[in-house]
Write an enzyme that holds these catalytic residues in place. Structure first.
Site, PDB file in Angstrom:
ATOM      1  N   ASP A 225     -11.350   2.044   3.325  1.00 15.09           N
ATOM      2  CA  ASP A 225     -11.585   0.605   3.151  1.00 15.09           C
ATOM      3  C   ASP A 225     -13.069   0.306   2.912  1.00 15.09           C
ATOM      4  OD1 ASP A 225      -9.324  -1.075   3.244  1.00 15.09           O
ATOM      5  OD2 ASP A 225      -9.132  -0.860   5.413  1.00 15.09           O
TER       6      ASP A 225
ATOM      7  N   LYS B  92       0.847  -1.201   0.000  1.00 14.95           N
ATOM      8  CA  LYS B  92       0.000   0.000   0.000  1.00 14.95           C
ATOM      9  C   LYS B  92       0.881   1.249   0.000  1.00 14.95           C
ATOM     10  CE  LYS B  92      -3.835  -2.507   2.018  1.00 14.95           C
ATOM     11  NZ  LYS B  92      -4.711  -2.838   3.146  1.00 14.95           N
TER      12      LYS B  92
ATOM     13  N   GLN C 269      -5.079  -1.941   9.249  1.00 18.86           N
ATOM     14  CA  GLN C 269      -4.898  -3.246   8.618  1.00 18.86           C
ATOM     15  C   GLN C 269      -5.471  -4.348   9.512  1.00 18.86           C
ATOM     16  OE1 GLN C 269      -3.714  -3.551   5.505  1.00 18.86           O
ATOM     17  NE2 GLN C 269      -3.985  -5.753   5.521  1.00 18.86           N
TER      18      GLN C 269
END
Ligand code: GUN
Length: 283
Positions: free
Chosen positions: A119, A52, A96
């Site tokens: 997300d 990322k 995460q």
């Protein structure tokens, strides 16, 4: 004869478009910043977070990493999120997953303010997606849609079977395919006679998390097979949820693992970070 769906090519195309827009935002004095939180030492999470960060560099998005030790208290993580929610320099925030077991994932996800939830995991943003009122869509499912559209694979009226019902892939995948006027069936590990459904599918999206779960006898001749799985085989090699070598000959299109859906998740994350930055700056 099957055609391979090249996720690297499509993700590079998307990241290129994001980069162009980030450059023109920069000319207006606007920069996009993504805050990435990682808790603990999960090796797979470390690889994802590094990827990322690399994608941020490639697209011109500023990335900030917050690496917290495994023993971090939930309250400490929530207070970091509150700080980032209030930080005007930060446009997107992601934490995460998975988180260590002493931390309540849902609480953490819903602590990220919806305007910065790139997300699209928070309940507010999931709800917005389901009613079709959204600026950002879940990264992996949206990546699948982008892949199919890039290859001009029609979705309207098609029989789509999703295998897997996770909040991250299966459920939002159903929402996005429905929005494209596909007929959607969501199957899972406890579906009775799974083959009955998959053999009728024009498009199969495999997201069940079991290596080589989808076998050739389960696939209709000419079907499109999209493999979202990332597993390790008996030799430690990456493999998907689809028995690629045997299934491919029956397909019109198929995604490989790696190089199929994986790069798309990150490309859409970049796209989402751009989208929230534009929204926050009224662009
Ligand atoms: N863990 C596995 N996939 C994802 C993802 O797309 N986002 C986050 N934050 N964690 C993950």
């Amino acid at each position: 004869m099957y055609r391979l769906i090249d996720g690297k090519e499509v993700s590079n195309y998307i990241k290129g478009k994001v980069r162009d827009e980030i450059i023109s935002l920069g000319e207006k004095g606007i920069k996009a910043t993504l805050a990435v939180i990682i808790v603990g030492n999960d090796p797979a999470s470390r690889v994802y977070v590094n990827n990322k960060k690399r994608a941020c560099e490639a697209t011109g998005i500023v990335s900030r990493e917050y690496a917290l030790p495994e023993e971090t208290a939930e309250a400490e993580l929530l207070s970091l999120i509150a700080e980032l929610n209030n930080d005007k320099e930060v446009n997107g925030i992601l934490c995460q997953l998975p988180l260590p077991s002493h931390i309540d994932e849902k609480k953490v996800i819903d602590a990220i303010c919806p305007e910065k939830d790139v997300d699209v995991f928070s309940e507010v943003n999931v709800g917005k997606m389901w009613v079709g009122d959204y600026d950002v869509a879940s990264c992996t499912p949206k990546g699948v849609i982008e892949l199919l559209e890039y290859y001009d694979i029609p979705l309207e009226g098609k029989n789509c079977v999703i295998i897997g019902r996770s909040n991250i892939v299966g459920k939002p995948m159903a929402s996005l395919l429905l929005e494209k006027n596909a007929t959607v069936t969501v199957c899972h590990s406890r579906t009775t006679d799974l083959s009955f459904f998959t053999r009728n599918a024009d498009i199969i999206v495999a997201a069940v998390g079991r290596k080589r779960f989808v076998t050739a006898d389960m696939v209709k001749e000419g079907a499109v097979v999209v493999d979202v799985g990332i597993n390790r085989d008996e030799n430690g090699k990456l493999c998907g949820d689809v028995d690629f070598e045997n299934v491919k000959e029956k397909c019109s299109y198929i995604t490989p693992v790696p190089g199929g859906c994986g790069p798309m998740t990150i490309a859409v994350l970049m796209k989402n970070t751009l989208a929230v930055t534009k929204k926050q700056n009224n662009v």
